[in-house]
Write a protein that holds these residues in place. Sequence first.
Motif, short mmCIF file in Angstrom:
data_model
loop_
_atom_site.label_atom_id
_atom_site.label_comp_id
_atom_site.label_asym_id
_atom_site.label_seq_id
_atom_site.Cartn_x
_atom_site.Cartn_y
_atom_site.Cartn_z
N VAL A 223 0.87 -1.17 0.00
CA VAL A 223 0.00 0.00 0.00
C VAL A 223 0.90 1.21 0.00
N LYS B 107 -6.25 -4.54 2.56
CA LYS B 107 -4.80 -4.79 2.59
C LYS B 107 -4.54 -6.22 3.06
N ILE C 79 -15.82 3.25 -4.09
CA ILE C 79 -14.82 2.20 -3.85
C ILE C 79 -15.39 0.83 -4.25
N LEU D 215 -2.55 5.38 -2.74
CA LEU D 215 -3.41 6.39 -2.13
C LEU D 215 -2.82 7.78 -2.31
N ALA E 102 -2.31 4.04 7.15
CA ALA E 102 -2.79 3.13 6.12
C ALA E 102 -1.69 2.54 5.24
N CYS E 103 -0.55 3.25 5.12
CA CYS E 103 0.40 2.87 4.06
C CYS E 103 1.63 2.13 4.57
N MET F 281 -2.48 -1.12 -3.33
CA MET F 281 -3.19 0.16 -3.42
C MET F 281 -2.24 1.33 -3.57
N LEU G 82 -6.75 5.25 -5.15
CA LEU G 82 -7.74 6.06 -4.45
C LEU G 82 -7.28 7.51 -4.42
N LEU H 23 -9.92 -0.14 4.38
CA LEU H 23 -8.69 -0.27 3.62
C LEU H 23 -7.77 -1.31 4.27
#
Lengths: 336, 261, 294
Positions: free
Chosen positions: B34, B201, B165, B209, B220-221, B207, B178, B197
């Motif tokens: 991600v 994942k 989404i 973002l 999130a990443c 993904m 996204l 998310l």
Amino acid sequence: MSKPTLPAAPTPTILPVFVFLAIGALIPLVLESGFYIRLAMLVWTYAVLCMGFNLLYGFAGQISLGQPAFYSLGAYAYAMLQIKLGWSPAVALGGSLAFVAVVSLLIGLPLLRLRTHYLAMATLAFMLVENGVANRWIDFTGGQSGVEVPALKWAGEEIGRTGIYYTVLGLAAVVLLLHDFLIRSHLGRGMQAIRDDETAAQALGVRVDLYKLRVLVLSSVMAAIAGICFGITSLRVDPSLSEFHVLVSLLTIVVMGGLGTRFGPIIGSVIVVALPQVLTGFGRFETAIYGACILVFLIFLPHGLSGLVERKFQWRADRATADAKRRKQVLKEEVS
Amino acid sequence: MSVPPILKVDGLYKRFGGLIAINNVSFEIAPGEVKGLIGPNGAGKSTTFDMITGVRPPTSGDIWFKAGRITNQPAHTRSPLGMARTFQIVRLFRGLSVLDNVLMGLQPKFPDGLFASLARLGSLRKQESESRDKAIQLLEFVGLADRAGHPIEALTLGQARLVDIARALASEPQLLMLDEPAAGLNDAETRNLGNMLAILKDRGMTMLLVEHDLDFIMKACDTIVVMDHGVKIADGSPAEVCRNRDVIAAYIGRRAADAEH
Amino acid sequence: MLIKLSYLLLAGLTNGSVYGLIGLSLSIIYGSSRVINFAQGEFAMLGAMCAFFFMVSASLPWPLAMLAMIVVVVLAALALDYGIYRPLVRRRAAPLTIMIGTLAGAIILYGLAFVVWGPEQKFVPPVLSLEPLRIGFLITNSQQLSLIGLFIFFLMLTWYILYRTRFGLSVRATGVNPRTALLMGIRSERIVQFSFMFSAFISGVAGMMIGPLLGGNVGMGLLLTVKGFMAAIFGGLGSPFAAAAGGLAIGMMEALMAGYGTSLYAEPSIFVFILMVLIVRPYGLLGDYEAERR
């Protein structure tokens, strides 16, 4: 406890289509008068013309004010292929549709880059060009007086009015079934998506330009079929087919019937053909009343008469809700 | 031996007239990764995003997706390849129901064109009902199954984002992109989005973002690319990026960055 | 040679002025409301027919007749605004739906004019003299010249209103972004109303002056609308001046084609030419203004 029955997904049925066609098939048996049969043929002719426009503008959102030109071109090509080249009616039918398809492709390739008002004006210019040529190229088109369309024959004899009526009905049935299939299928969904947001449709893998071109060609071919219906009914084609009043009738039909509905074109055609018969009493006021009708519908019934019954796209939503309910039911049963 | 990247952006360069908007930006996304793309306003995030999604072509440089070069391929070719995107300004189809919007994500799987569809008339009905089931499941995943038949106007912004989404997921993408998914959402909605998310994942979804909200993106990443004035200034894990002098300078100012060290 | 050319140019200039004025009117309305007004030519028709009505049937002197004519076309414009534009906008109709609404308006105006005047060609009396007037080697008349004068006058008036008054600033702001303009205290409905009235006034006067040269009948509006459309998309709908220039160009082309080629195909050829221009430049020859804004 009895097992709850699954709600049936209200798949929009094809039934109303067959009801319309059945009524159409019964008309010559009920109405003896030639006058009414002629009116019925005019209803089908206009319905075919307007179904094409409905797909193009009502669903795909691309306006073309040039539909009367394709209507006229279809009729002229059908007549000319028979007169000048001696083709049989069936071959001339195919040939004229192919001709109009090619013309609309050539027109659409450059013009569909234009949007909204510019597209409207450009297609209107195309109609004026077509009409101008039909009027002026007298050696070929016969100018104002037009050309004669050979009468349909069966086993060497000219077929009667009823035979012509069923031919028109047959052509209309094909268009009606196609129109309905497109609207109810994923293709109709795709067209609406393009109308609502081209960028998003593109991101989802829809080839927007190709889709638009295809719908334009299809709607032009439908207009050509309508032109041929007109030709075999009235046995004459002249420049009045692409005059402004045809465009006005077309817009009146789709607005009154309901733009972007399944049966708007048919319902609108019935009214627009019947209205002048009722309005003859109004004499000189006829045109003004025509305009007033369009306006009243635009303002107070934007989804037209058909929208009163159909509720624009409601069936799509109902179907989605039912899908969700059914799925919930399935999940519940799996758990228990 | 490392796994080949799923997306590779190589020396991307974009010029608008005399303005160089993107200057030599390169990065890679590994399968299952991600990746965040952040930067101050005008850093070139959106332009980079637009080029990857095919909305506008780069002046030079290359974009590779799964070993295929897609640099100048138009936007509509992305979805069938396995790239899906959402929009910052929600772009749902207003004339369609929520479910039909999600179904549009499956459009490339349907026969293309009138004749192809008529030729497969028999299997079409089955495909339609299977697709609808799948779309409903996606709506269940985002928690909006009971809204299936609603018009788009009836949704809140947060719900509309989720439908977007779900629509992107419908095409079963290998790379989900996204565009500022948390923009305009309230705290609860942002948390909900973050959880979703995280689930994606866990399922192995790759993904990309683009985001403004630093908190959100840090959580999130796996890795983050930071851009400033059209140039990539950092690329690494959230922790690394946080310590990067240039990043602090770009976000807070040069003096703060000096004070830190 | 030169004399023929000059005559053709003069004729082109006269007709072109009328097309230009209608294109200018269309563009003014489009600029403030994003609506293409299908009834624009009908205002010119009303101008010509009212000139006939007030000067012949009611035998008023021309200044009074012109005043009465202006009252009629402005009332028609208000009817269009209150009866079509506002109800549709309040119902959030799409721009093309509003366009179809103005088409309905055009049909109603034509239909009512038909009820009043019937289908016959009417003799519209000239306001100024049709007596031959000699300028150098050219023979013309003051009615013809007045059209060119009016064209220049209205062009300057429009420019002055748009660029030299506070009101014009509001008009331009509304055209760029109606919502923001509203937030800044500009009532966009008022602006649109003004643009309908002002453009009806221009078209009405143009119709009154061209009436004696073209001949007046209730069906003349459609052709003028179409020529105005072509002028506007040829020059560029986004700017009134580009649209006016487009009208002049169309008038000139018509005259030159009729003079040197065949008048038979002049009209279709011009439409084909405009189509080709649109293909190359989708926003008109001078239409960058709007393309940039998208």
